[in-house]
Write an enzyme that holds these catalytic residues in place. Structure first.
Site, PDB file in Angstrom:
ATOM      1  N   ASP A  77     -48.493   0.663 -65.835  1.00 46.23           N
ATOM      2  CA  ASP A  77     -48.208   0.634 -64.399  1.00 46.23           C
ATOM      3  C   ASP A  77     -47.953   2.004 -63.775  1.00 46.23           C
ATOM      4  O   ASP A  77     -47.524   2.945 -64.443  1.00 46.23           O
ATOM      5  CB  ASP A  77     -46.952  -0.212 -64.142  1.00 46.23           C
ATOM      6  CG  ASP A  77     -47.213  -1.692 -64.157  1.00 46.23           C
ATOM      7  OD1 ASP A  77     -48.195  -2.114 -64.796  1.00 46.23           O
ATOM      8  OD2 ASP A  77     -46.434  -2.434 -63.549  1.00 46.23           O
ATOM      9  N   HIS A 224     -45.661   2.261 -68.553  1.00 46.46           N
ATOM     10  CA  HIS A 224     -45.913   3.020 -67.321  1.00 46.46           C
ATOM     11  C   HIS A 224     -46.582   4.354 -67.628  1.00 46.46           C
ATOM     12  O   HIS A 224     -46.204   5.031 -68.580  1.00 46.46           O
ATOM     13  CB  HIS A 224     -44.606   3.279 -66.573  1.00 46.46           C
ATOM     14  CG  HIS A 224     -43.918   2.034 -66.124  1.00 46.46           C
ATOM     15  ND1 HIS A 224     -43.187   1.229 -66.982  1.00 46.46           N
ATOM     16  CD2 HIS A 224     -43.862   1.439 -64.911  1.00 46.46           C
ATOM     17  CE1 HIS A 224     -42.717   0.191 -66.310  1.00 46.46           C
ATOM     18  NE2 HIS A 224     -43.111   0.298 -65.059  1.00 46.46           N
TER      19      HIS A 224
END
Length: 259
Positions: A77, A224
């Site tokens: 992400d 992430h």
């Protein structure tokens, strides 16, 4: 999920919108009119909501990997990021893993070459909204629609002809409306089932401990590549991906059309 280092994760209820206004707004997007609020961002398909949107994509939040029980979906992400995305891609390449990259529209617009590199290597693309507003579940439906559809368009502009198959709400803050809008545009609402909180930089040992704990069936794991220093994420992936393979897991993408 995706969250910046200055944000706090939360799954909160959506804002109330008058039923008649909501119906008109959703009709304009080709989506079914749903209840105006989502009592829990983690709940999907509740009450009398239809199970699928007009495109046949389920409205429920996907938290499972495709395939059999020993399958795992890796999701990344908050990118693309010029420093961290190439490092994440290299680790994935070394371990022969395909992942799903949940991209912020403004970042995809700023670094289109990274979007193209991700797509060229066979990874899936996911819309993570225009600018990662974790409060968008408290905003009007029209605002949610713009965040979702404009974010998708920004990613698509970087890689014309490549599908954006998923939508992940910033902070996991889904509403019935956002799920319906995403499904109507061909994107499965995407959640996760394993969150090592790498975004908070708790230390490599803490991330690895969270990852190697008891895994649910067909897990979707959250990492992430944007939003701050992701050196711990890169280090964790270097350990975790071989560990998963050693445990007999195969790598796949999140479930999109079922259940």
């Amino acid at each position: 999920m995706g969250i910046t280092s200055s944000s706090v994760r939360r799954r909160r209820a959506g804002s109330a919108v008058a039923g008649s206004v909501l119906a008109l707004l959703l009709a304009a997007a080709g989506t079914p009119a749903l209840a105006a609020t989502d009592g829990s961002a983690g709940r999907s398909g509740a009450g009398s909501e239809p199970a699928h949107g007009a495109t046949g994509i389920p409205l429920g939040i996907s938290r499972l990997a495709q395939g059999p029980g020993r399958s795992v979906a890796i999701t990344i992400d908050d990118g693309p990021d010029p420093r961290w995305t190439p490092q994440v891609l290299e680790v994935l390449r070394q371990n022969h893993v395909k992942a799903t990259f949940c991209m912020i529209g403004t970042k995809a617009q700023k670094y289109p070459e990274l979007v193209r590199e991700v797509a060229a290597e066979g990874h899936q693309l996911c819309d993570h909204s225009v600018d990662h507003d974790v409060t968008m579940d408290h905003k009007p439906v029209d605002y949610q629609r713009r965040q979702i559809l404009d974010g998708k368009a920004m990613i698509e502009k970087a890689v014309p002809g490549v599908a954006v198959n998923y939508y992940r709400a910033p902070g996991g803050a889904f509403t019935p409306d956002s799920r319906a809008i995403a499904a109507a545009s061909g994107m499965r609402p995407l959640g996760w089932s394993v969150d090592p909180k790498d975004w908070s930089r708790p230390g490599l040992s803490a991330i690895v401990a969270a990852l190697e704990g008891k895994l649910p069936a067909q897990p979707t794991v959250l990492f992430h590549d944007g939003g701050g220093d992701r050196s711990e994420t890169v280090a964790a992936l270097k350990q975790y991906l071989p560990w998963l393979a050693g445990q007999g897991y195969g790598f796949t993408f999140p479930a999109r059309t079922a259940p």
